[in-house]
Each structure stands twice: as C-alpha cells, then as structure tokens.
Design a protein around this motif. Structure first.
Motif, PDB file in Angstrom:
ATOM      1  N   LEU A 168       0.820  -1.407  -0.021  1.00 42.77           N
ATOM      2  CA  LEU A 168      -0.116  -0.060  -0.123  1.00 42.77           C
ATOM      3  C   LEU A 168       0.842   1.232  -0.130  1.00 42.77           C
ATOM      4  O   LEU A 168       2.028   1.253   0.512  1.00 42.77           O
ATOM      5  CB  LEU A 168      -0.833   0.089   1.313  1.00 42.77           C
ATOM      6  CG  LEU A 168      -1.983  -1.091   1.275  1.00 42.77           C
ATOM      7  CD1 LEU A 168      -2.678  -0.915   2.749  1.00 42.77           C
ATOM      8  CD2 LEU A 168      -3.020  -0.989   0.359  1.00 42.77           C
ATOM      9  N   ASP A 169       0.365   2.362  -0.644  1.00 41.84           N
ATOM     10  CA  ASP A 169       1.069   3.576  -0.626  1.00 41.84           C
ATOM     11  C   ASP A 169       0.880   4.315   0.620  1.00 41.84           C
ATOM     12  O   ASP A 169      -0.017   4.053   1.375  1.00 41.84           O
ATOM     13  CB  ASP A 169       0.896   4.338  -1.987  1.00 41.84           C
ATOM     14  CG  ASP A 169      -0.640   4.604  -2.212  1.00 41.84           C
ATOM     15  OD1 ASP A 169      -1.270   4.920  -0.962  1.00 41.84           O
ATOM     16  OD2 ASP A 169      -1.009   4.762  -3.332  1.00 41.84           O
ATOM     17  N   LYS A 170       1.394   5.498   0.773  1.00 40.94           N
ATOM     18  CA  LYS A 170       1.381   6.303   1.933  1.00 40.94           C
ATOM     19  C   LYS A 170      -0.149   6.750   2.226  1.00 40.94           C
ATOM     20  O   LYS A 170      -0.758   6.625   3.184  1.00 40.94           O
ATOM     21  CB  LYS A 170       2.195   7.463   2.169  1.00 40.94           C
ATOM     22  CG  LYS A 170       3.560   7.106   2.174  1.00 40.94           C
ATOM     23  CD  LYS A 170       4.717   8.320   2.052  1.00 40.94           C
ATOM     24  CE  LYS A 170       5.996   7.912   2.060  1.00 40.94           C
ATOM     25  NZ  LYS A 170       6.736   9.433   2.311  1.00 40.94           N
ATOM     26  N   ASP A 171      -0.838   7.269   1.095  1.00 43.88           N
ATOM     27  CA  ASP A 171      -2.345   7.765   1.066  1.00 43.88           C
ATOM     28  C   ASP A 171      -3.191   6.565   1.493  1.00 43.88           C
ATOM     29  O   ASP A 171      -4.141   6.611   2.416  1.00 43.88           O
ATOM     30  CB  ASP A 171      -2.825   8.059  -0.037  1.00 43.88           C
ATOM     31  CG  ASP A 171      -2.006   9.301  -0.510  1.00 43.88           C
ATOM     32  OD1 ASP A 171      -1.522  10.155   0.463  1.00 43.88           O
ATOM     33  OD2 ASP A 171      -2.208   9.908  -1.599  1.00 43.88           O
ATOM     34  N   GLU A 172      -2.902   5.494   0.994  1.00 44.39           N
ATOM     35  CA  GLU A 172      -3.811   4.092   1.363  1.00 44.39           C
ATOM     36  C   GLU A 172      -3.522   3.935   2.932  1.00 44.39           C
ATOM     37  O   GLU A 172      -4.226   3.364   3.557  1.00 44.39           O
ATOM     38  CB  GLU A 172      -3.518   2.943   0.422  1.00 44.39           C
ATOM     39  CG  GLU A 172      -3.996   3.227  -0.924  1.00 44.39           C
ATOM     40  CD  GLU A 172      -3.414   1.933  -2.039  1.00 44.39           C
ATOM     41  OE1 GLU A 172      -4.181   1.614  -2.923  1.00 44.39           O
ATOM     42  OE2 GLU A 172      -2.034   1.613  -1.857  1.00 44.39           O
ATOM     43  N   MET A 173      -2.284   3.921   3.308  1.00 40.31           N
ATOM     44  CA  MET A 173      -1.849   3.662   4.533  1.00 40.31           C
ATOM     45  C   MET A 173      -2.402   4.272   5.482  1.00 40.31           C
ATOM     46  O   MET A 173      -3.007   4.117   6.585  1.00 40.31           O
ATOM     47  CB  MET A 173      -0.556   3.464   4.809  1.00 40.31           C
ATOM     48  CG  MET A 173       0.440   2.440   4.132  1.00 40.31           C
ATOM     49  SD  MET A 173       0.138   0.766   4.838  1.00 40.31           S
ATOM     50  CE  MET A 173       0.895   1.101   6.438  1.00 40.31           C
ATOM     51  N   ALA A 174      -2.422   5.653   5.069  1.00 40.16           N
ATOM     52  CA  ALA A 174      -3.190   6.773   6.086  1.00 40.16           C
ATOM     53  C   ALA A 174      -4.846   6.533   6.137  1.00 40.16           C
ATOM     54  O   ALA A 174      -5.243   6.884   7.316  1.00 40.16           O
ATOM     55  CB  ALA A 174      -2.966   8.084   5.473  1.00 40.16           C
ATOM     56  N   GLN A 175      -5.277   6.077   5.197  1.00 35.77           N
ATOM     57  CA  GLN A 175      -6.730   5.860   5.195  1.00 35.77           C
ATOM     58  C   GLN A 175      -6.977   4.555   6.186  1.00 35.77           C
ATOM     59  O   GLN A 175      -8.223   4.613   6.812  1.00 35.77           O
ATOM     60  CB  GLN A 175      -7.409   5.345   3.798  1.00 35.77           C
ATOM     61  CG  GLN A 175      -7.308   6.529   2.901  1.00 35.77           C
ATOM     62  CD  GLN A 175      -7.486   6.199   1.479  1.00 35.77           C
ATOM     63  OE1 GLN A 175      -8.009   4.880   1.137  1.00 35.77           O
ATOM     64  NE2 GLN A 175      -7.771   7.010   0.510  1.00 35.77           N
ATOM     65  N   ARG A 176      -6.154   3.776   6.287  1.00 33.37           N
ATOM     66  CA  ARG A 176      -6.489   2.629   7.359  1.00 33.37           C
ATOM     67  C   ARG A 176      -5.870   2.970   8.717  1.00 33.37           C
ATOM     68  O   ARG A 176      -6.007   2.216   9.659  1.00 33.37           O
ATOM     69  CB  ARG A 176      -5.400   1.464   6.821  1.00 33.37           C
ATOM     70  CG  ARG A 176      -6.078   0.797   5.578  1.00 33.37           C
ATOM     71  CD  ARG A 176      -5.178  -0.272   5.072  1.00 33.37           C
ATOM     72  NE  ARG A 176      -5.810  -1.122   3.895  1.00 33.37           N
ATOM     73  CZ  ARG A 176      -6.385  -2.087   4.027  1.00 33.37           C
ATOM     74  NH1 ARG A 176      -6.212  -2.821   5.453  1.00 33.37           N
ATOM     75  NH2 ARG A 176      -7.182  -2.894   3.196  1.00 33.37           N
ATOM     76  N   GLY A 177      -5.492   4.187   9.146  1.00 39.70           N
ATOM     77  CA  GLY A 177      -5.170   4.641  10.152  1.00 39.70           C
ATOM     78  C   GLY A 177      -3.635   4.921  10.464  1.00 39.70           C
ATOM     79  O   GLY A 177      -3.189   5.428  11.528  1.00 39.70           O
TER      80      GLY A 177
END
Length: 211
Positions: A168-177
């Motif tokens: 996962l990229d940084k944005d996708e990781m951020a969406q998961r918390g």
C-alpha cells in the motif's frame, strides 16, 4: 451474530469465554464477529456465548484451547534458550516461501512460525506469545491491521516487537489509520537487507532479556 431476548443458564460472557479458552477477550470478540463462535446480544448490548459453543471450539484441533498446554510448554522451553520466536502472518504462499528462504539463510537464532490468515495468527499469539510478529496488511477476512491492534491493546503482549509489510502507498496506509506508534513498516517488495537488520536487533534484544 444472533440477537435474542433471553438466555439460558448455559451461557457465558466474552470474558468468561476468554478465560475458558486461554485467549484474550479481544480474540474472542474477533472469533464471534467472524461467526466462528456462536453468540448473541442481550437487550443491553452485551454478548452472550453458549458454553456448548465455547467447549466445541476448544475441542477443535488447532484451536487455542486444544493447544493450551502445548503452548505453555513451548514458551517454557524457549524461555532459557536465547532464541527469538517469530510469527510471520502472510496469506501469499510465494511470499511465505521467500521469507522462509531468506530468514533461514541468515544464521540467526530464530524459531519461525507461519500463519496464512489473521484468525490463525491470533490463536498462535495466544498460545505461544512470540517475541516478534511480522504481519502482512492486506489479507482476506481479518487483515494485519486488526491483528496488530489486538496485540497493541493487550497488556500481556506489550513486549512483542511488531513489524508490518505492505505494498500500500502512503495515502492508502493513512486511510487505514497510518502506522501505529512503535510498529516498524517494511514496504513491499521487501528489502531483505533491511529486514535482516531488524531481525538482528530483535535477536539482540531477546538475548539481553534472557540474561
């Protein structure tokens, strides 16, 4: 999970089920939500679990209850051997094989266990309390984030070193918390030199603690 207005005397709470099975309350909750252990909620929103369901699950081969004594024996055996117990949670067979080949080639004092999903990982964590958990994030069913949160929320597991791996990229990781505090992140494809350095540090920590 069912909803019912009444319950029989042959039921228990989530905490009582956790005590019977020898696992954490959060692990029982995850098993209930997944439909693996039958349960219902009272009008007040409290979970009630049939004792028959708890004992049936305990008798299931590979469950935490079935392997409880083995788990305690395993912990006792490695408590003084200076080795580091590592649980790798990865649903991709090829990736598990890559981990196995790399980790075995480093000559580090590692005892390795592999789980292909989050549910099995929780059971393994409950019965053997590994020193290190390396978890994939994206998996069907219970993903790596849920496993990591369960570990972080259990005071008995505060000494477990946690690393997560994901494409996962940084944005996708951020969406998961985002990446929880104290958790090490390895982007996929894995840089095995970096992973080796991390495992060396974990082994050094384990050695210090064993003294």
């Amino acid at each position: 999970m069912k909803t019912a207005k009444t319950s029989s005397p042959e039921v228990c709470t989530t905490q009582e089920a956790a005590h019977i099975l020898g696992i954490s309350v959060s692990s029982v909750q995850q098993l209930v939500e997944a439909g693996i252990i039958e349960a219902w909620k009272t009008k007040g929103g409290h979970r009630r679990i049939p004792l028959t369901a708890v004992h049936a699950y305990k008798a299931t081969p590979g469950s935490a209850g079935d392997a409880g004594e083995h788990g305690r024996s395993h912990v006792a055996q490695r408590a003084g051997n200076g080795r580091t117990a590592v649980l790798v949670i990865e649903d991709n067979q090829l990736q598990r094989e890559l981990y196995a080949k790399a980790l075995a080639s480093w000559g580090l004092p590692l005892d390795l266990v592999y789980c292909e999903n989050g549910y099995k990982a929780l059971l393994e964590i409950a019965r053997s309390k590994p020193d290190v958990v390396l978890a994939d994030i994206v998996m069907e069913g219970m993903d790596g984030y849920e496993v990591v949160k369960t570990i972080l929320n259990d005071p008995q597991l505060r000494d477990v070193s946690i690393a997560i791996a994901s494409s996962l990229d940084k944005d996708e990781m951020a969406q998961r918390g985002g990446i929880p505090a104290g958790v090490v992140f390895f982007p996929k494809p894995i840089n095995f030199d970096e992973l080796r350095g991390y495992m060396r540090a974990c082994c050094a920590r384990r050695e210090r603690e064993a003294r």
